[in-house]
Design a protein around this motif. Structure first.
Motif, PDB file in Angstrom:
ATOM      1  N   PRO A 179       0.804  -1.230   0.000  1.00 15.18           N
ATOM      2  CA  PRO A 179       0.000   0.000   0.000  1.00 15.18           C
ATOM      3  C   PRO A 179       0.835   1.277   0.000  1.00 15.18           C
ATOM      4  CG  PRO A 179      -0.874  -1.560   1.594  1.00 15.18           C
ATOM      5  CD  PRO A 179       0.429  -2.132   1.097  1.00 15.18           C
ATOM      6  N   PHE A 180       1.875   1.319   0.840  1.00 19.40           N
ATOM      7  CA  PHE A 180       2.678   2.546   0.881  1.00 19.40           C
ATOM      8  C   PHE A 180       3.250   2.873  -0.493  1.00 19.40           C
ATOM      9  CE2 PHE A 180       6.878   4.400   0.773  1.00 19.40           C
ATOM     10  CZ  PHE A 180       6.623   5.652   1.310  1.00 19.40           C
ATOM     11  N   HIS A 181       3.864   1.884  -1.115  1.00 18.63           N
ATOM     12  CA  HIS A 181       4.520   2.161  -2.399  1.00 18.63           C
ATOM     13  C   HIS A 181       3.506   2.446  -3.501  1.00 18.63           C
ATOM     14  CE1 HIS A 181       7.831   0.323  -0.105  1.00 18.63           C
ATOM     15  NE2 HIS A 181       8.589   1.132  -0.822  1.00 18.63           N
ATOM     16  N   ARG A 182       2.324   1.886  -3.409  1.00 20.56           N
ATOM     17  CA  ARG A 182       1.304   2.200  -4.412  1.00 20.56           C
ATOM     18  C   ARG A 182       0.924   3.674  -4.351  1.00 20.56           C
ATOM     19  NH1 ARG A 182      -3.652  -1.678  -5.690  1.00 20.56           N
ATOM     20  NH2 ARG A 182      -1.981  -2.591  -6.947  1.00 20.56           N
ATOM     21  N   LEU A 203       3.350   5.955 -15.532  1.00 17.80           N
ATOM     22  CA  LEU A 203       4.728   5.496 -15.351  1.00 17.80           C
ATOM     23  C   LEU A 203       4.965   4.171 -16.078  1.00 17.80           C
ATOM     24  CD1 LEU A 203       5.210   5.942 -11.500  1.00 17.80           C
ATOM     25  CD2 LEU A 203       6.512   7.131 -13.276  1.00 17.80           C
ATOM     26  N   PRO A 204       6.170   3.965 -16.560  1.00 18.23           N
ATOM     27  CA  PRO A 204       6.468   2.652 -17.156  1.00 18.23           C
ATOM     28  C   PRO A 204       6.806   1.647 -16.055  1.00 18.23           C
ATOM     29  CG  PRO A 204       8.419   4.036 -17.248  1.00 18.23           C
ATOM     30  CD  PRO A 204       7.348   4.862 -16.577  1.00 18.23           C
ATOM     31  N   PHE A 205       6.647   0.363 -16.334  1.00 19.13           N
ATOM     32  CA  PHE A 205       7.082  -0.647 -15.364  1.00 19.13           C
ATOM     33  C   PHE A 205       8.240  -1.454 -15.948  1.00 19.13           C
ATOM     34  CE2 PHE A 205       3.581  -2.720 -17.699  1.00 19.13           C
ATOM     35  CZ  PHE A 205       4.087  -3.984 -17.987  1.00 19.13           C
ATOM     36  N   TRP A 206       9.156  -1.781 -15.075  1.00 23.69           N
ATOM     37  CA  TRP A 206      10.297  -2.597 -15.469  1.00 23.69           C
ATOM     38  C   TRP A 206       9.844  -4.055 -15.423  1.00 23.69           C
ATOM     39  CZ3 TRP A 206      15.694  -2.635 -12.559  1.00 23.69           C
ATOM     40  CH2 TRP A 206      16.534  -3.588 -13.184  1.00 23.69           C
ATOM     41  N   ASN A 207       9.714  -4.607 -16.608  1.00 23.64           N
ATOM     42  CA  ASN A 207       9.108  -5.924 -16.784  1.00 23.64           C
ATOM     43  C   ASN A 207      10.115  -7.056 -16.492  1.00 23.64           C
ATOM     44  OD1 ASN A 207       7.065  -7.021 -19.651  1.00 23.64           O
ATOM     45  ND2 ASN A 207       7.102  -7.752 -17.559  1.00 23.64           N
ATOM     46  N   GLY A 298      11.664 -11.339  -2.067  1.00 25.89           N
ATOM     47  CA  GLY A 298      12.233 -12.033  -3.207  1.00 25.89           C
ATOM     48  C   GLY A 298      12.667 -11.091  -4.318  1.00 25.89           C
ATOM     49  N   SER A 299      11.888 -11.062  -5.387  1.00 25.39           N
ATOM     50  CA  SER A 299      12.275 -10.283  -6.561  1.00 25.39           C
ATOM     51  C   SER A 299      12.512  -8.807  -6.211  1.00 25.39           C
ATOM     52  CB  SER A 299      11.192 -10.386  -7.634  1.00 25.39           C
ATOM     53  OG  SER A 299       9.925 -10.069  -7.087  1.00 25.39           O
ATOM     54  N   HIS A 300      11.671  -8.257  -5.350  1.00 25.04           N
ATOM     55  CA  HIS A 300      11.805  -6.835  -5.016  1.00 25.04           C
ATOM     56  C   HIS A 300      13.179  -6.503  -4.437  1.00 25.04           C
ATOM     57  CE1 HIS A 300      11.687  -3.904  -1.612  1.00 25.04           C
ATOM     58  NE2 HIS A 300      11.443  -3.101  -2.626  1.00 25.04           N
ATOM     59  N   THR A 301      13.567  -7.270  -3.430  1.00 22.18           N
ATOM     60  CA  THR A 301      14.850  -7.002  -2.779  1.00 22.18           C
ATOM     61  C   THR A 301      16.015  -7.229  -3.741  1.00 22.18           C
ATOM     62  OG1 THR A 301      14.095  -7.434  -0.544  1.00 22.18           O
ATOM     63  CG2 THR A 301      16.416  -7.859  -0.985  1.00 22.18           C
ATOM     64  N   LEU A 329      14.992   4.970 -11.792  1.00 13.14           N
ATOM     65  CA  LEU A 329      14.676   3.571 -12.037  1.00 13.14           C
ATOM     66  C   LEU A 329      13.872   2.950 -10.882  1.00 13.14           C
ATOM     67  CD1 LEU A 329      15.121   1.128 -13.904  1.00 13.14           C
ATOM     68  CD2 LEU A 329      17.406   0.866 -12.907  1.00 13.14           C
ATOM     69  N   PHE A 330      14.031   3.529  -9.699  1.00 14.27           N
ATOM     70  CA  PHE A 330      13.275   3.040  -8.534  1.00 14.27           C
ATOM     71  C   PHE A 330      11.784   2.954  -8.834  1.00 14.27           C
ATOM     72  CE2 PHE A 330      10.542   4.086  -4.979  1.00 14.27           C
ATOM     73  CZ  PHE A 330      10.942   3.217  -3.975  1.00 14.27           C
ATOM     74  N   TYR A 331      11.253   4.026  -9.439  1.00 13.28           N
ATOM     75  CA  TYR A 331       9.804   4.132  -9.634  1.00 13.28           C
ATOM     76  C   TYR A 331       9.337   3.162 -10.719  1.00 13.28           C
ATOM     77  CZ  TYR A 331      11.133   8.126  -6.898  1.00 13.28           C
ATOM     78  OH  TYR A 331      11.688   8.907  -5.909  1.00 13.28           O
ATOM     79  N   CYS A 332      10.251   2.835 -11.612  1.00 11.76           N
ATOM     80  CA  CYS A 332       9.957   1.877 -12.680  1.00 11.76           C
ATOM     81  C   CYS A 332       9.981   0.459 -12.103  1.00 11.76           C
ATOM     82  CB  CYS A 332      11.005   2.064 -13.767  1.00 11.76           C
ATOM     83  SG  CYS A 332      10.720   1.128 -15.254  1.00 11.76           S
ATOM     84  N   HIS A 333      10.965   0.208 -11.255  1.00 10.47           N
ATOM     85  CA  HIS A 333      11.028  -1.079 -10.546  1.00 10.47           C
ATOM     86  C   HIS A 333       9.763  -1.270  -9.713  1.00 10.47           C
ATOM     87  CE1 HIS A 333      12.091  -4.296  -7.919  1.00 10.47           C
ATOM     88  NE2 HIS A 333      12.593  -3.576  -6.946  1.00 10.47           N
ATOM     89  N   HIS A 334       9.422  -0.251  -8.952  1.00 10.83           N
ATOM     90  CA  HIS A 334       8.268  -0.402  -8.064  1.00 10.83           C
ATOM     91  C   HIS A 334       6.941  -0.454  -8.805  1.00 10.83           C
ATOM     92  CE1 HIS A 334       9.029  -1.030  -3.828  1.00 10.83           C
ATOM     93  NE2 HIS A 334      10.238  -0.561  -4.103  1.00 10.83           N
ATOM     94  N   ALA A 335       6.894   0.081 -10.007  1.00  4.08           N
ATOM     95  CA  ALA A 335       5.665  -0.091 -10.790  1.00  4.08           C
ATOM     96  C   ALA A 335       5.465  -1.574 -11.074  1.00  4.08           C
ATOM     97  CB  ALA A 335       5.728   0.719 -12.083  1.00  4.08           C
ATOM     98  N   ASN A 336       6.537  -2.291 -11.312  1.00  2.45           N
ATOM     99  CA  ASN A 336       6.371  -3.737 -11.535  1.00  2.45           C
ATOM    100  C   ASN A 336       6.039  -4.474 -10.240  1.00  2.45           C
ATOM    101  OD1 ASN A 336       6.208  -5.671 -13.602  1.00  2.45           O
ATOM    102  ND2 ASN A 336       8.131  -6.604 -12.935  1.00  2.45           N
ATOM    103  N   VAL A 337       6.621  -4.028  -9.151  1.00  2.00           N
ATOM    104  CA  VAL A 337       6.268  -4.612  -7.855  1.00  2.00           C
ATOM    105  C   VAL A 337       4.763  -4.422  -7.626  1.00  2.00           C
ATOM    106  CG1 VAL A 337       6.588  -4.400  -5.355  1.00  2.00           C
ATOM    107  CG2 VAL A 337       8.583  -4.251  -6.880  1.00  2.00           C
ATOM    108  N   ASP A 338       4.286  -3.223  -7.916  1.00  2.00           N
ATOM    109  CA  ASP A 338       2.869  -2.917  -7.753  1.00  2.00           C
ATOM    110  C   ASP A 338       2.006  -3.755  -8.705  1.00  2.00           C
ATOM    111  OD1 ASP A 338       0.836  -0.940  -6.591  1.00  2.00           O
ATOM    112  OD2 ASP A 338       0.498  -0.729  -8.744  1.00  2.00           O
ATOM    113  N   ARG A 339       2.532  -3.956  -9.900  1.00  2.17           N
ATOM    114  CA  ARG A 339       1.825  -4.790 -10.875  1.00  2.17           C
ATOM    115  C   ARG A 339       1.688  -6.225 -10.347  1.00  2.17           C
ATOM    116  NH1 ARG A 339       4.752  -7.403 -15.097  1.00  2.17           N
ATOM    117  NH2 ARG A 339       3.336  -8.340 -16.602  1.00  2.17           N
ATOM    118  N   MET A 340       2.719  -6.701  -9.661  1.00  2.00           N
ATOM    119  CA  MET A 340       2.653  -8.045  -9.086  1.00  2.00           C
ATOM    120  C   MET A 340       1.530  -8.145  -8.052  1.00  2.00           C
ATOM    121  SD  MET A 340       4.675  -9.799 -10.692  1.00  2.00           S
ATOM    122  CE  MET A 340       5.308  -8.972 -12.117  1.00  2.00           C
ATOM    123  N   TRP A 341       1.365  -7.087  -7.278  1.00  2.00           N
ATOM    124  CA  TRP A 341       0.278  -7.069  -6.295  1.00  2.00           C
ATOM    125  C   TRP A 341      -1.068  -7.168  -7.009  1.00  2.00           C
ATOM    126  CZ3 TRP A 341      -1.453  -2.276  -2.951  1.00  2.00           C
ATOM    127  CH2 TRP A 341      -2.421  -2.690  -2.015  1.00  2.00           C
TER     128      TRP A 341
END
Ligand code: C2O
Length: 559
Positions: A179-182, A203-207, A298-301, A329-341
């Motif tokens: 939730p925080f990162h979203r 934002l783009p997501f890092w796939n 896992g993948s996030h860290t 790049l942080f925000y692109c990484h986290h867009a994919n983390v958010d996509r996983m959620w």
């Protein structure tokens, strides 16, 4: 699908709409999302008391700590009537003007694109937006440095929980992680959109979960671009393949296979209940790091640490929480983390985790502060961010090659007896400092294929270090740099960060049930657990390991 209900005036916005008719764009992307349209509704109840919680006029010492013009987002704690404890929350600010945020009506769904597939026009726009964000005055809360600092404040124990002595506030390693990162990305994206006058900017997501996206997206590596950051591991620039397992396997094809296995494992096979995926409960007065969910640890860290620059003292920028937000790049990484959620909530089969909702009020009412695109300080709650479509964005639909990436069955009978000869019994070795590979025999609750979880308890970690270990069951083959096998169960890992006393204690659970389907456990009443550290030196102590019966068994498979 019912149409969007717009009964009343909306919050003022500087966004210009090309159409005055509210049209809810068809949520075309994920198949299952189509079913969700009927739940979309905008209520105007919040409009009436939009400002009622502002101006308590109290000076919060943590705001003082960070200074005016800095960021104010941090916790304070309020009671939640009826809740068993209190959600992480806040109630005062020096700015005396916090507005409870209402999600604006969705006129047009934004689609976040895969960063590897964006058009030249998109790249141009994104660059321009980032460039403008970097040029905002330093004291503008929407400026890039201030945006980066938001992460530092919520993630590095910069604030204490009031009245709780040295208990830090930390959104990581708990159910507040997603939730925080979203919310963080939500406002960051809106600020960028506002800076280029395009409210549809997404934002783009890092796939990184798809082989085609497993390098740093090229748009971030041009030194002349506003998306560039020089503090990155130079050995991991494209074409290096992201190593989600941090196994350092030199064969890129094997790394891809490892990555897909990890995704399958953390999204599907390894979780038994909602907390295994989301992270453990974190409430007022409880210590930080109650336990990260599978995707977070896992993948996030791994992506954080893999990108962080080893030339820097503590892995800056992405490799340490305090500095992570300084790399675009942080925000692109986290867009994919958010996509996983979002995928986990709405797309993945629910067979392994029967109930994916958390209804605990301490979760739903937890609140954060952010600045919105108009530099207004707003308070947002977890309950308002549970559905990304209601927040007005979706993700480009991309293949999920990990979805069926079940490791091949291990056909040779598990030879616990042979390998087990050299292994110690679990009771005799814990607590142990994990600085080399360890093999232990752990008793099962029942013989053979049972519905069971492996629990690693009292994992105590030095929070300032990168730490990671992988867990295998009945693994006979000694190639620890290969993860695409049934024996791989899961991982624990953390991004380095600061906490008051540099240590935290946590625990994790790994589901064994589906893994047993892929290996012959015969009617053994013991399994051999192998723990493989991926970090150097000490830093992790494990209190104990046990196998328990799955307390939330999945419903029986339809025959
Ligand atoms: Cu707040 Cu990936 O970290």
């Amino acid at each position: 699908m019912a149409s969007l209900h717009l009964p009343c005036a909306t919050t003022p916005s500087s966004q210009t709409r090309s159409s005055s008719r509210p049209v809810f764009a068809k949520p075309s992307h994920f198949i299952t999302h189509a079913k969700r349209g009927h739940r979309l509704q905008v209520s105007c109840a919040a409009a009436e008391n939009q400002n009622d919680s502002s101006s308590q006029g109290k000076v919060d010492r943590r705001n003082m700590l960070l200074g005016l013009g800095g960021l104010y987002g941090a916790s304070n704690l309020v009671s939640a009537p009826g809740a068993s404890a209190n959600p992480i929350n806040r109630r005062s600010s020096t700015s005396a003007n916090i507005v409870d945020y209402r999600l604006p009506p969705v006129f047009q769904m934004k689609t976040r694109p895969s960063a590897h597939r964006v058009s030249p026009e998109y790249i141009f726009k994104y660059n321009m937006a980032m460039d403008r964000m970097r040029r905002l005055p330093k004291d503008d809360p929407r400026s890039f440095m201030q945006q980066a600092n938001i992460h530092c404040a919520y993630c590095n124990g910069a604030y204490d929980q009031p009245g709780q002595g040295t208990l830090d506030l930390q959104v990581h390693n708990s159910w507040l992680f997603f939730p925080f990162h979203r919310w963080y990305l939500y406002f960051y994206e809106r600020i960028l959109g506002k800076l280029i006058g395009d409210p549809t900017f997404a934002l783009p997501f890092w796939n990184w979960d798809n082989p085609k996206g497993m390098t740093i997206p090229p748009i971030f590596v041009d030194p002349k671009s506003a998306l560039y950051d020089e503090k990155r591991n130079q050995a991991n620039l494209p074409p290096a393949v992201v190593d989600l397992g941090m196994t350092r396997n030199p064969d890129p094809l094997q790394v891809v296979a490892n990555n897909l296995t990890i995704m399958y494992n953390e999204m599907i096979r390894g979780n038994s209940d909602v907390y295994d995926f989301m992270g453990q409960p974190y409430r007022e007065g409880t210590p930080v790091n109650p336990g990260p969910g599978a995707s977070e640890r896992g993948s996030h860290t791994a992506v954080h640490v893999w990108v962080g620059d080893p030339r820097q003292p503590t892995g800056e920028d992405l490799g340490n929480f305090y500095s992570a937000g300084r790399d675009p790049l942080f925000y692109c990484h986290h867009a994919n983390v958010d996509r996983m959620w979002s995928l986990w909530q709405y797309f993945l089969p629910s067979k392994t985790v029967p109930d994916k909702r958390i209804t605990d009020p301490d979760f739903l009412n937890a609140a954060f502060l952010f600045y919105d695109e108009n530099a207004q300080l707003v308070r947002v709650t977890v309950k308002d961010c549970l559905d990304n479509l209601r927040m007005g964005y979706d993700y480009e639909r991309i293949d999920l090659p990990w979805l069926d990436y079940r490791p091949p069955p291990q056909t040779v009978a598990a030879r616990v007896t042979r390998a087990g000869k050299s292994a110690s019994k679990a009771e005799t070795v814990f607590p142990l400092t994990l600085d080399k590979i360890v093999r232990v025999l752990v008793p099962k609750t029942k013989k053979g294929k049972a519905d069971e979880l492996l629990v690693l308890e009292n994992i105590s970690v030095d929070t300032t270090k990168f730490l990671k270990f992988d867990v295998f069951i009945n693994d006979e083959d000694d190639n620890i740099a290969e993860l695409d096998k049934a024996a791989y169960v899961g991982t624990y890992a953390q991004v380095p960060h600061k906490t008051a006393n540099k240590s935290a204690t946590t625990s994790i659970r790994l589901k064994l049930t589906d893994l047993y389907d892929d290996m012959d456990v015969a009617d053994d009443d013991t399994v051999l657990v192998t723990l493989v550290p991926r970090h150097q030196g000490p830093g992790v102590t494990i209190g104990g390991i046990k196998i328990i019966e799955n307390p939330t068994p999945a419903p029986p498979k339809p025959s």
